[in-house]
Design a protein around this motif. Structure first.
Motif, PDB file in Angstrom:
ATOM      1  N   GLN A 104      45.544  41.538  13.134  1.00 47.17           N
ATOM      2  CA  GLN A 104      44.435  42.473  13.317  1.00 47.17           C
ATOM      3  C   GLN A 104      44.390  43.095  14.708  1.00 47.17           C
ATOM      4  N   ALA A 105      44.809  42.365  15.725  1.00 46.58           N
ATOM      5  CA  ALA A 105      44.728  42.904  17.081  1.00 46.58           C
ATOM      6  C   ALA A 105      45.690  42.171  18.011  1.00 46.58           C
ATOM      7  N   VAL A 106      46.120  42.888  19.027  1.00 41.57           N
ATOM      8  CA  VAL A 106      46.985  42.332  20.069  1.00 41.57           C
ATOM      9  C   VAL A 106      46.443  42.778  21.426  1.00 41.57           C
ATOM     10  N   ARG A 107      46.382  41.854  22.368  1.00 44.36           N
ATOM     11  CA  ARG A 107      46.007  42.186  23.739  1.00 44.36           C
ATOM     12  C   ARG A 107      47.166  41.863  24.671  1.00 44.36           C
ATOM     13  N   PHE A 108      47.394  42.759  25.634  1.00 46.62           N
ATOM     14  CA  PHE A 108      48.467  42.534  26.587  1.00 46.62           C
ATOM     15  C   PHE A 108      48.039  43.053  27.955  1.00 46.62           C
ATOM     16  N   PRO A 109      48.659  42.532  29.046  1.00 46.09           N
ATOM     17  CA  PRO A 109      48.217  42.884  30.401  1.00 46.09           C
ATOM     18  C   PRO A 109      48.669  44.273  30.834  1.00 46.09           C
ATOM     19  N   ARG A 110      47.822  44.914  31.614  1.00 49.39           N
ATOM     20  CA  ARG A 110      48.116  46.183  32.274  1.00 49.39           C
ATOM     21  C   ARG A 110      47.576  46.068  33.690  1.00 49.39           C
ATOM     22  N   SER A 111      48.117  46.819  34.621  1.00 53.22           N
ATOM     23  CA  SER A 111      47.741  46.670  36.031  1.00 53.22           C
ATOM     24  C   SER A 111      46.246  46.792  36.268  1.00 53.22           C
ATOM     25  N   GLU A 112      45.578  47.716  35.565  1.00 54.00           N
ATOM     26  CA  GLU A 112      44.151  47.918  35.811  1.00 54.00           C
ATOM     27  C   GLU A 112      43.260  47.130  34.866  1.00 54.00           C
ATOM     28  N   GLY A 113      43.838  46.312  34.021  1.00 52.47           N
ATOM     29  CA  GLY A 113      43.032  45.535  33.086  1.00 52.47           C
ATOM     30  C   GLY A 113      43.882  44.993  31.956  1.00 52.47           C
ATOM     31  N   GLU A 114      43.250  44.791  30.819  1.00 47.28           N
ATOM     32  CA  GLU A 114      43.948  44.291  29.643  1.00 47.28           C
ATOM     33  C   GLU A 114      43.780  45.316  28.528  1.00 47.28           C
ATOM     34  N   VAL A 115      44.843  45.592  27.797  1.00 57.16           N
ATOM     35  CA  VAL A 115      44.819  46.586  26.724  1.00 57.16           C
ATOM     36  C   VAL A 115      44.688  45.874  25.378  1.00 57.16           C
ATOM     37  N   GLU A 116      43.809  46.395  24.539  1.00 62.17           N
ATOM     38  CA  GLU A 116      43.658  45.855  23.192  1.00 62.17           C
ATOM     39  C   GLU A 116      44.076  46.916  22.187  1.00 62.17           C
ATOM     40  N   LEU A 117      45.002  46.555  21.329  1.00 65.65           N
ATOM     41  CA  LEU A 117      45.440  47.401  20.222  1.00 65.65           C
ATOM     42  C   LEU A 117      44.921  46.758  18.951  1.00 65.65           C
ATOM     43  N   ARG A 118      43.935  47.410  18.305  1.00 65.42           N
ATOM     44  CA  ARG A 118      43.250  46.808  17.161  1.00 65.42           C
ATOM     45  C   ARG A 118      43.372  47.705  15.934  1.00 65.42           C
ATOM     46  N   ARG A 119      43.608  47.066  14.797  1.00 66.87           N
ATOM     47  CA  ARG A 119      43.667  47.802  13.536  1.00 66.87           C
ATOM     48  C   ARG A 119      42.266  48.308  13.172  1.00 66.87           C
ATOM     49  N   LYS A 120      42.166  49.583  12.801  1.00 66.36           N
ATOM     50  CA  LYS A 120      40.886  50.178  12.396  1.00 66.36           C
ATOM     51  C   LYS A 120      41.135  51.088  11.197  1.00 66.36           C
ATOM     52  N   GLY A 121      40.737  50.599  10.014  1.00 65.91           N
ATOM     53  CA  GLY A 121      41.006  51.353   8.789  1.00 65.91           C
ATOM     54  C   GLY A 121      42.493  51.481   8.577  1.00 65.91           C
ATOM     55  N   ASP A 122      42.957  52.728   8.406  1.00 66.98           N
ATOM     56  CA  ASP A 122      44.387  52.975   8.220  1.00 66.98           C
ATOM     57  C   ASP A 122      45.104  53.233   9.536  1.00 66.98           C
ATOM     58  N   GLY A 123      44.364  53.218  10.632  1.00 67.83           N
ATOM     59  CA  GLY A 123      44.970  53.499  11.926  1.00 67.83           C
ATOM     60  C   GLY A 123      44.717  52.389  12.932  1.00 67.83           C
ATOM     61  N   PHE A 124      44.783  52.759  14.208  1.00 70.22           N
ATOM     62  CA  PHE A 124      44.602  51.796  15.284  1.00 70.22           C
ATOM     63  C   PHE A 124      43.677  52.352  16.356  1.00 70.22           C
ATOM     64  N   LEU A 125      43.014  51.449  17.044  1.00 75.75           N
ATOM     65  CA  LEU A 125      42.168  51.808  18.168  1.00 75.75           C
ATOM     66  C   LEU A 125      42.738  51.145  19.417  1.00 75.75           C
ATOM     67  N   VAL A 126      42.963  51.959  20.471  1.00 78.88           N
ATOM     68  CA  VAL A 126      43.493  51.441  21.735  1.00 78.88           C
ATOM     69  C   VAL A 126      42.405  51.549  22.792  1.00 78.88           C
ATOM     70  N   LYS A 127      42.117  50.447  23.474  1.00 77.05           N
ATOM     71  CA  LYS A 127      41.121  50.504  24.547  1.00 77.05           C
ATOM     72  C   LYS A 127      41.516  49.559  25.676  1.00 77.05           C
ATOM     73  N   THR A 128      41.093  49.932  26.890  1.00 81.48           N
ATOM     74  CA  THR A 128      41.339  49.101  28.064  1.00 81.48           C
ATOM     75  C   THR A 128      40.117  48.236  28.312  1.00 81.48           C
ATOM     76  N   LEU A 129      40.329  46.931  28.381  1.00 81.22           N
ATOM     77  CA  LEU A 129      39.239  45.993  28.580  1.00 81.22           C
ATOM     78  C   LEU A 129      39.010  45.736  30.063  1.00 81.22           C
ATOM     79  N   GLU A 130      37.836  45.269  30.366  1.00 82.32           N
ATOM     80  CA  GLU A 130      37.483  44.943  31.737  1.00 82.32           C
ATOM     81  C   GLU A 130      38.422  43.875  32.288  1.00 82.32           C
ATOM     82  N   ALA A 131      38.858  44.071  33.530  1.00 83.91           N
ATOM     83  CA  ALA A 131      39.757  43.102  34.146  1.00 83.91           C
ATOM     84  C   ALA A 131      39.077  41.747  34.240  1.00 83.91           C
ATOM     85  N   LYS A 132      39.808  40.686  33.921  1.00 78.27           N
ATOM     86  CA  LYS A 132      39.257  39.342  33.951  1.00 78.27           C
ATOM     87  C   LYS A 132      40.098  38.443  34.846  1.00 78.27           C
TER      88      LYS A 132
END
Length: 475
Positions: free
Chosen positions: A157-185
């Motif tokens: 359903q979803a994958v998160r991976f590191p990026r320099s400015e935060g963490e990226v989440e690639l999540r399944r949404k319907g027939d497509g995907f939603l990409v968003k940058t999460l707050e740095a932790k």
């Protein structure tokens, strides 16, 4: 957290995990299938590690740390060189609806990692080939922390991976995907890193996750007075070290100094614990006795005693006279350390002694170092700590070869550095001792739990982690 003994589904999963691990071990180590009784025993122990660790999770909720600290408990995190599993990938599937953290191994691709978790090929390709993140996912380095989320049907359903400015989440949404940058932790985990000496302590310790600084703390501060790391160790001797690790965006950013450590040499257990006394961090035994001695008997590594204390015939002058110190033969350039905490009293030429340094340790105690090839960056009046490099071995002055001439004086009287005894530092007492004992008890409980999982057996590495997470703004 669910009680594993009351959850039939989890019990089934643990049985599958054990069987899959055993099957993988058979396939990878014994392809012809001819097993001895010892090999069956080895495989059984290794396959049981995951089961034992998971069963111990409910008891691991307290982190090692100062008394009164509150740490949010997380799942038991294991980093074991045994890959689990490809013989039956479904046995290692993430729990439905729960994020699972995994790390990319050296040479491993995200596609291979997701496949090993039991996700079907179509799901894996859909995530790894998404146009917005495909390039970044392909460039992930070994050690990168990936988080995955599955549904009840084990569809990714979803994958998160590191990026320099935060963490990226690639999540399944319907027939497509939603990409968003999460707050740095930023996350701090208290871990126990354990291993055996093997062929080389430095390599084994680095493989276990210790930094070079951690290894030097273990060998040069905690156990240097009790263990001769040049001659005492055997391959089966083992170590366990407690440290704090700081992670940010799935990447290890920093490792703390050693908080506690144990080293088993043969059947003898040595332990050391970090504690701040009077604003200065020191290492103590479990009884609260300072491990640091007032003076190092041999203030030079990789050397041999070439001349002792007492009367002798001078090799150059040819006369018999008192040898007021001891000599250590070593290669030119070998570093020379301060034998104890001191103030630098003299740096310069000393006639027949060549380049010399004299240190004042207080209480009428001084040490003298001669025949140096050059000095370190020290100056008269400077206060230095025990172990500080003050110069380098040479052959200046009246000398037949590169060596260190070392003297120890008490109120101007020459004493044999090899036999002189000094009063040890005062042990912990009162409230300081009470707080220290509370800390050491938790630390040793952690170490014992880890060692019960991985020993006896080969040099496996386990990281038991409890963590606190704090969010910060992006950038």
């Amino acid at each position: 957290m669910k009680n594993v003994h009351q959850d039939p589904a989890r019990q089934t999963r643990l049985r599958d995990l054990r069987q899959a691990a055993l099957s993988r071990f058979v396939a990878s180590k014994f392809p012809e299938g001819r097993w001895s009784r010892r090999q069956w025993a080895q495989a059984s122990v290794i396959a049981s590690m995951g089961l034992l660790a998971a069963a111990l999770v409910p008891g691991m909720e307290h982190a090692v740390g100062p008394a009164g600290s509150e740490l949010k408990s997380s799942a038991l995190s294991l980093s074991i060189p045994l890959t689990l599993p490809t013989a039956d990938a479904g046995a290692n599937r993430p729990e439905p609806g729960e994020w699972q953290r995994v790390n990319l191994r050296k040479g491993e691709t995200l596609t291979a990692l997701l496949s090993s978790l039991g996700f079907n090929k179509k799901d894996v390709q859909a995530f790894t080939r998404h146009p917005e993140t495909r390039t970044e996912l392909a460039r992930l380095s070994s050690g990168s922390e990936i988080s995955v989320l599955a549904d009840t049907a084990n569809a990714l359903q979803a994958v998160r991976f590191p990026r320099s400015e935060g963490e990226v989440e690639l999540r399944r949404k319907g027939d497509g995907f939603l990409v968003k940058t999460l707050e740095a932790k930023e996350e701090t985990r208290t871990v126990v890193l354990s291993g055996t000496v093997g062929r080389d302590l430095m390599s084994s310790a680095r493989k276990a996750g210790l930094t070079r600084q951690n290894i030097e703390e273990m060998t040069d501060e905690i156990f240097k007075y009790d263990i001769d790391f040049e001659s005492d160790l055997n391959a089966a001797d083992r170590f366990s070290v407690v440290v704090d690790q700081t992670w940010k965006n799935g990447q290890l950013m920093e490792t703390s100094p050693v908080l506690a450590a144990s080293f088993t040499v043969g059947n003898e257990l040595h332990t050391g614990f970090r504690h701040v006394r009077g604003g200065k961090a020191e290492y103590f035994s479990a009884e609260g006795r300072a491990l640091k001695r007032p003076f190092i008997r041999m203030p030079i590594p990789y050397a041999r005693l070439s001349s002792g204390f007492g009367g002798r015939r001078h090799p150059i002058l040819g006369i018999t006279r008192m040898h007021k110190g001891v000599d250590y033969a070593a290669s030119t350039g070998t570093p020379i350390m301060a034998a104890g905490d001191a103030r630098v009293k003299f740096v310069g030429r000393g006639h027949g002694y060549g380049n010399v340094v004299e240190l004042d340790h207080g209480g009428g105690q001084t040490t003298f170092y001669a025949h140096m090839s050059r000095f370190a960056k020290i100056r008269v009046g400077q206060h230095i700590d025990q172990g500080t490099v003050i110069g380098y071995v040479g052959s200046t002055g009246l000398s037949t070869g590169p060596h260190l001439h070392y003297e120890f004086r008490v109120n101007g009287v020459y004493r044999n550095p090899l036999t002189v005894t000094m009063a040890p530092p005062a042990p912990l007492s009162g409230k300081d001792l009470v707080a220290f004992r509370s800390e050491t008890r938790r630390a040793m409980d952690k170490i014992r739990t880890v060692e019960k999982i991985i020993y006896p057996g080969s040099a496996k590495v386990v990281a038991v982690s409890t963590s606190t997470t704090k969010a910060s703004s992006k950038g």
